[in-house]
Design a protein around this motif. Structure first.
Motif, short mmCIF file in Angstrom:
data_model
loop_
_atom_site.label_atom_id
_atom_site.label_comp_id
_atom_site.label_asym_id
_atom_site.label_seq_id
_atom_site.Cartn_x
_atom_site.Cartn_y
_atom_site.Cartn_z
N ASP A 119 0.82 -1.21 0.00
CA ASP A 119 0.00 0.00 0.00
C ASP A 119 0.86 1.26 0.00
N LEU A 120 1.93 1.25 0.78
CA LEU A 120 2.81 2.41 0.85
C LEU A 120 3.51 2.66 -0.49
N VAL A 121 3.97 1.61 -1.11
CA VAL A 121 4.61 1.74 -2.43
C VAL A 121 3.60 2.24 -3.44
N SER A 122 2.39 1.76 -3.37
CA SER A 122 1.34 2.21 -4.27
C SER A 122 1.05 3.70 -4.08
N GLN A 123 1.03 4.14 -2.83
CA GLN A 123 0.81 5.56 -2.55
C GLN A 123 1.95 6.40 -3.09
N LEU A 124 3.17 5.91 -2.94
CA LEU A 124 4.31 6.64 -3.50
C LEU A 124 4.20 6.75 -5.02
N CYS A 125 3.76 5.69 -5.65
CA CYS A 125 3.60 5.70 -7.11
C CYS A 125 2.66 6.82 -7.56
N GLN A 126 1.65 7.07 -6.79
CA GLN A 126 0.68 8.12 -7.13
C GLN A 126 1.28 9.51 -7.02
N LEU A 127 2.32 9.66 -6.22
CA LEU A 127 2.94 10.96 -6.01
C LEU A 127 4.07 11.26 -6.98
N LEU A 128 4.59 10.25 -7.62
CA LEU A 128 5.76 10.42 -8.47
C LEU A 128 5.36 10.60 -9.92
N PRO A 129 5.65 11.76 -10.48
CA PRO A 129 5.25 12.01 -11.88
C PRO A 129 5.84 11.00 -12.85
N GLU A 130 7.09 10.62 -12.65
CA GLU A 130 7.75 9.69 -13.55
C GLU A 130 7.03 8.35 -13.63
N ILE A 131 6.56 7.87 -12.52
CA ILE A 131 5.89 6.57 -12.46
C ILE A 131 4.40 6.71 -12.76
N ARG A 132 3.81 7.78 -12.30
CA ARG A 132 2.38 7.99 -12.50
C ARG A 132 2.01 8.04 -13.98
N GLU A 133 2.94 8.53 -14.81
CA GLU A 133 2.67 8.67 -16.24
C GLU A 133 2.72 7.35 -16.99
N ARG A 134 3.24 6.33 -16.37
CA ARG A 134 3.30 5.01 -17.03
C ARG A 134 1.92 4.38 -17.07
N ARG A 135 1.79 3.45 -17.98
CA ARG A 135 0.53 2.71 -18.07
C ARG A 135 0.33 1.90 -16.80
N ARG A 136 -0.89 1.74 -16.42
CA ARG A 136 -1.24 1.00 -15.20
C ARG A 136 -0.77 -0.45 -15.27
N SER A 137 -0.71 -1.00 -16.47
CA SER A 137 -0.33 -2.40 -16.62
C SER A 137 1.17 -2.63 -16.41
N ASP A 138 1.97 -1.55 -16.52
CA ASP A 138 3.41 -1.67 -16.31
C ASP A 138 3.70 -1.85 -14.82
N LYS A 139 4.30 -2.96 -14.49
CA LYS A 139 4.66 -3.23 -13.09
C LYS A 139 5.98 -2.53 -12.79
N VAL A 140 6.04 -1.92 -11.61
CA VAL A 140 7.26 -1.25 -11.18
C VAL A 140 7.66 -1.85 -9.84
N SER A 141 8.91 -2.22 -9.72
CA SER A 141 9.38 -2.85 -8.49
C SER A 141 9.44 -1.81 -7.36
N ALA A 142 9.36 -2.30 -6.14
CA ALA A 142 9.43 -1.43 -4.97
C ALA A 142 10.76 -0.69 -4.94
N SER A 143 11.83 -1.36 -5.32
CA SER A 143 13.14 -0.70 -5.31
C SER A 143 13.19 0.44 -6.33
N LYS A 144 12.55 0.23 -7.48
CA LYS A 144 12.47 1.29 -8.50
C LYS A 144 11.66 2.47 -7.97
N VAL A 145 10.57 2.18 -7.29
CA VAL A 145 9.74 3.25 -6.71
C VAL A 145 10.53 4.04 -5.68
N LEU A 146 11.27 3.33 -4.84
CA LEU A 146 12.07 4.02 -3.82
C LEU A 146 13.19 4.85 -4.46
N GLN A 147 13.80 4.33 -5.51
CA GLN A 147 14.84 5.08 -6.22
C GLN A 147 14.26 6.34 -6.86
#
Length: 73
Positions: A3-31
């Motif tokens: 849930d925390l990683v998902s919340q971070l994804c919503q805040l990050l423009p770089e990740i938020r702009e990706r398609r929903r189907s693209d999986k992003v690892s937790a380490s990538k989100v933290l980076q």
């Protein structure tokens, strides 16, 4: 944790702009979070510098100077 990683994804423009189907690892989100925070710090530093320069260029007793000083707080 998911849930925390998902919340971070919503805040990050770089990740938020990706398609929903693209999986992003937790380490990538933290980076990306660290990169984004560094970028925001640089922007704050740049804006503070610009405000300081602007403050130096106006009469210190003026209304403009008062407004600029309030932005530093």
């Amino acid at each position: 944790m998911i849930d925390l990683v998902s919340q971070l994804c919503q805040l990050l423009p770089e990740i938020r702009e990706r398609r929903r189907s693209d999986k992003v690892s937790a380490s990538k989100v933290l980076q990306e979070t660290c990169n984004y925070i560094r970028k925001l710090h640089r922007e704050v530093d740049n804006l503070s510098e610009r405000l300081s320069q602007l403050l130096d260029s106006v009469d210190e007793d003026s209304h403009e100077a008062s407004v600029i000083r309030s932005l530093f707080m």
